[in-house]
Design an enzyme around this catalytic site. Structure first.
Site, PDB file in Angstrom:
ATOM      1  N   GLY A   1       0.789  -1.176  -0.048  1.00 37.75           N
ATOM      2  CA  GLY A   1      -0.051  -0.090  -0.061  1.00 37.75           C
ATOM      3  C   GLY A   1       0.815   1.214   0.053  1.00 37.75           C
TER       4      GLY A   1
ATOM      5  N   SER B   1       3.713   6.957   4.004  1.00 39.78           N
ATOM      6  CA  SER B   1       4.283   6.204   4.613  1.00 39.78           C
ATOM      7  C   SER B   1       5.803   5.633   4.568  1.00 39.78           C
ATOM      8  CB  SER B   1       3.287   4.853   5.149  1.00 39.78           C
ATOM      9  OG  SER B   1       2.731   4.277   3.871  1.00 39.78           O
TER      10      SER B   1
ATOM     11  N   ASP C   1       2.322  -1.641  -4.744  1.00 42.33           N
ATOM     12  CA  ASP C   1       0.995  -0.977  -4.944  1.00 42.33           C
ATOM     13  C   ASP C   1       0.650  -1.143  -6.546  1.00 42.33           C
ATOM     14  OD1 ASP C   1      -1.072   0.635  -5.239  1.00 42.33           O
ATOM     15  OD2 ASP C   1      -0.502   1.698  -3.340  1.00 42.33           O
TER      16      ASP C   1
ATOM     17  N   GLY D   1      -5.377   2.390  -6.906  1.00 35.08           N
ATOM     18  CA  GLY D   1      -6.491   2.734  -5.658  1.00 35.08           C
ATOM     19  C   GLY D   1      -7.161   1.547  -5.037  1.00 35.08           C
TER      20      GLY D   1
ATOM     21  N   SER E   1      -0.739  -7.273  -4.859  1.00 37.16           N
ATOM     22  CA  SER E   1       0.055  -7.623  -3.824  1.00 37.16           C
ATOM     23  C   SER E   1       0.162  -9.160  -3.645  1.00 37.16           C
ATOM     24  CB  SER E   1      -0.359  -7.229  -2.145  1.00 37.16           C
ATOM     25  OG  SER E   1      -1.820  -7.260  -2.059  1.00 37.16           O
TER      26      SER E   1
ATOM     27  N   ASP F   1      -0.972  -2.184   4.633  1.00 39.50           N
ATOM     28  CA  ASP F   1      -1.790  -0.961   4.558  1.00 39.50           C
ATOM     29  C   ASP F   1      -2.287  -1.007   3.186  1.00 39.50           C
ATOM     30  OD1 ASP F   1      -3.053   1.205   5.645  1.00 39.50           O
ATOM     31  OD2 ASP F   1      -1.222   2.474   5.016  1.00 39.50           O
TER      32      ASP F   1
ATOM     33  N   HIS G   1      -8.544  -2.530   2.086  1.00 43.48           N
ATOM     34  CA  HIS G   1      -9.322  -2.951   3.540  1.00 43.48           C
ATOM     35  C   HIS G   1     -10.295  -3.691   3.479  1.00 43.48           C
ATOM     36  CE1 HIS G   1      -6.257  -0.320   4.690  1.00 43.48           C
ATOM     37  NE2 HIS G   1      -6.614   0.596   5.404  1.00 43.48           N
TER      38      HIS G   1
ATOM     39  N   HIS H   1      -2.057  -1.515   9.681  1.00 43.64           N
ATOM     40  CA  HIS H   1      -2.647   0.044   9.885  1.00 43.64           C
ATOM     41  C   HIS H   1      -4.171  -0.084   9.931  1.00 43.64           C
ATOM     42  CE1 HIS H   1      -2.876   4.639   8.767  1.00 43.64           C
ATOM     43  NE2 HIS H   1      -2.381   4.237   9.836  1.00 43.64           N
ATOM     44  N   ASP H   2      -4.932   1.000  10.338  1.00 37.37           N
ATOM     45  CA  ASP H   2      -6.287   1.092  10.395  1.00 37.37           C
ATOM     46  C   ASP H   2      -6.962   0.000  11.085  1.00 37.37           C
ATOM     47  OD1 ASP H   2      -6.021   3.567   8.743  1.00 37.37           O
ATOM     48  OD2 ASP H   2      -5.547   2.234   7.308  1.00 37.37           O
TER      49      ASP H   2
HETATM   50  N1  SAH Z   1       0.401   3.727   3.065  1.00 39.36           N
HETATM   51  C1  SAH Z   1      -0.317   4.850   2.244  1.00 39.36           C
HETATM   52  C2  SAH Z   1      -1.630   4.658   2.024  1.00 39.36           C
HETATM   53  C3  SAH Z   1      -2.113   3.502   1.288  1.00 39.36           C
HETATM   54  S1  SAH Z   1      -3.675   3.386   0.636  1.00 39.36           S
HETATM   55  C4  SAH Z   1      -0.186   5.995   3.189  1.00 39.36           C
HETATM   56  O1  SAH Z   1       0.918   6.182   3.862  1.00 39.36           O
HETATM   57  O2  SAH Z   1      -0.571   7.145   2.755  1.00 39.36           O
HETATM   58  C5  SAH Z   1      -4.015   1.865   0.158  1.00 39.36           C
HETATM   59  C6  SAH Z   1      -3.332   1.444  -1.146  1.00 39.36           C
HETATM   60  O3  SAH Z   1      -3.169   0.024  -1.500  1.00 39.36           O
HETATM   61  C7  SAH Z   1      -3.825   2.189  -2.548  1.00 39.36           C
HETATM   62  O4  SAH Z   1      -2.620   3.037  -2.924  1.00 39.36           O
HETATM   63  C8  SAH Z   1      -4.078   0.994  -3.236  1.00 39.36           C
HETATM   64  O5  SAH Z   1      -3.820   1.032  -4.776  1.00 39.36           O
HETATM   65  C9  SAH Z   1      -3.217  -0.168  -2.871  1.00 39.36           C
HETATM   66  N2  SAH Z   1      -3.900  -1.557  -3.041  1.00 39.36           N
HETATM   67  C10 SAH Z   1      -5.043  -2.070  -2.606  1.00 39.36           C
HETATM   68  N3  SAH Z   1      -5.413  -3.085  -3.091  1.00 39.36           N
HETATM   69  C11 SAH Z   1      -3.964  -3.675  -3.596  1.00 39.36           C
HETATM   70  C12 SAH Z   1      -3.701  -4.757  -4.089  1.00 39.36           C
HETATM   71  N4  SAH Z   1      -4.475  -5.951  -4.215  1.00 39.36           N
HETATM   72  N5  SAH Z   1      -2.443  -4.904  -4.752  1.00 39.36           N
HETATM   73  C13 SAH Z   1      -1.634  -3.674  -4.711  1.00 39.36           C
HETATM   74  N6  SAH Z   1      -1.876  -2.517  -4.088  1.00 39.36           N
HETATM   75  C14 SAH Z   1      -3.303  -2.658  -3.431  1.00 39.36           C
HETATM   76 MG    MG Z   2      -3.705   2.864   6.130  1.00 39.02          MG
END
Ligand code: SAH
Ligand code: MG
Length: 229
Positions: free
Chosen positions: A60, A66, A85, A89, A138, A155, A158, A183-184
């Protein structure tokens, strides 16, 4: 002069030397994202400890907020941060959802694209040599991953199935003595979605030991391997 309300930059537990400089911290604070500064600094400190065990990996990246806190940790510990990532999104980042940001849409296609912003965050923070971006899903990346990790930060998406799939795919790569950060995590459903909390519960059931909570950030460690017969 630093205003007294500013939390002090993190420092090495051994030498007391700062592990994140003011310039890098300023970039972390201004990059778009979902990481309050107190949680970012807690993440950074845990990252410094994990860097002594092995490489850091984040699921993420988004705009790299982060990744600045963690990239600085990797630098301080002589390690590296991989950040995974697809940059399209999560569900909750799409148009019409709560965490959508219209500035992150590729006007050519109308799809989310956070990769160009991430790239600038790494350039601005001077962390291009220690942060390695992995562009992809991921679980696809995790399926082929073999390197033990000193630190894993979950992260990404979700949604219940997505968050759990990240844990199941990646947690086994955390080396003994390594750190898992999630996170979260909201124990109370009024605070937010329950998927990360379920992941945390699963991690504890699997033997990860809770060590610290800062806001919605939970830090756990994998016990060191027992020596001897
Ligand atoms: N760590 C970041 C926030 C991450 S938001 C910060 O500090 O602001 C969550 C991210 O996870 C998004 O950019 C989204 O594109 C990515 N994401 C969600 N599902 C995913 C997946 N299956 N594989 C890769 N990336 C993913
Ligand atoms: Mg988060």
């Amino acid at each position: 002069m630093v205003p007294p309300s500013e939390p002090p930059p993190a420092s090495s537990p051994e030498t007391g030397a700062p592990t994140i400089d003011a310039g890098t911290l300023a970039v972390a604070r201004r990059v778009k994202g979902f990481m309050p500064d107190d949680e970012g600094l807690a993440l950074h400190r845990a990252g410094v400890l994990g860097a002594a065990v092995g490489p850091l990996l984040e699921i993420g990246t988004y705009c790299g907020k982060s990744a600045v806190y963690l990239g600085a940790a990797a630098r301080a510990g002589g390690s590296v941060l991989f950040t995974v990532d697809h940059h399209r999104g999560s569900e909750e980042n799409q148009a019409g959802w709560e965490h959508h940001d219209a500035e992150l849409v590729d006007t050519r296609t109308g799809r989310m694209d956070t990769l160009p912003v991430f790239r600038r965050s790494m350039e601005d923070s001077g962390l291009e040599d220690v942060v390695v971006a992995i562009l992809g899903s991921s679980t696809t990346v995790g399926r082929w991953w073999t390197t033990p990790l000193g630190f894993l930060f979950i992260d990404g998406g979700h949604a219940e199935d997505v968050a759990l799939a990240d844990y199941v795919t990646w947690a086994g790569h955390v080396a003994p003595g390594g750190i898992l950060a999630i996170h979260d995590v909201f124990e109370d459903p009024a605070g937010g979605g329950q998927a990360p909390f379920r992941v945390w519960q699963r991690a504890v059931a699997d033997g990860f030991v809770p060590v610290e909570t800062t806001g919605s950030l939970r830090i756990l460690s994998r016990p060191p391997a027992r020596s001897g017969p």
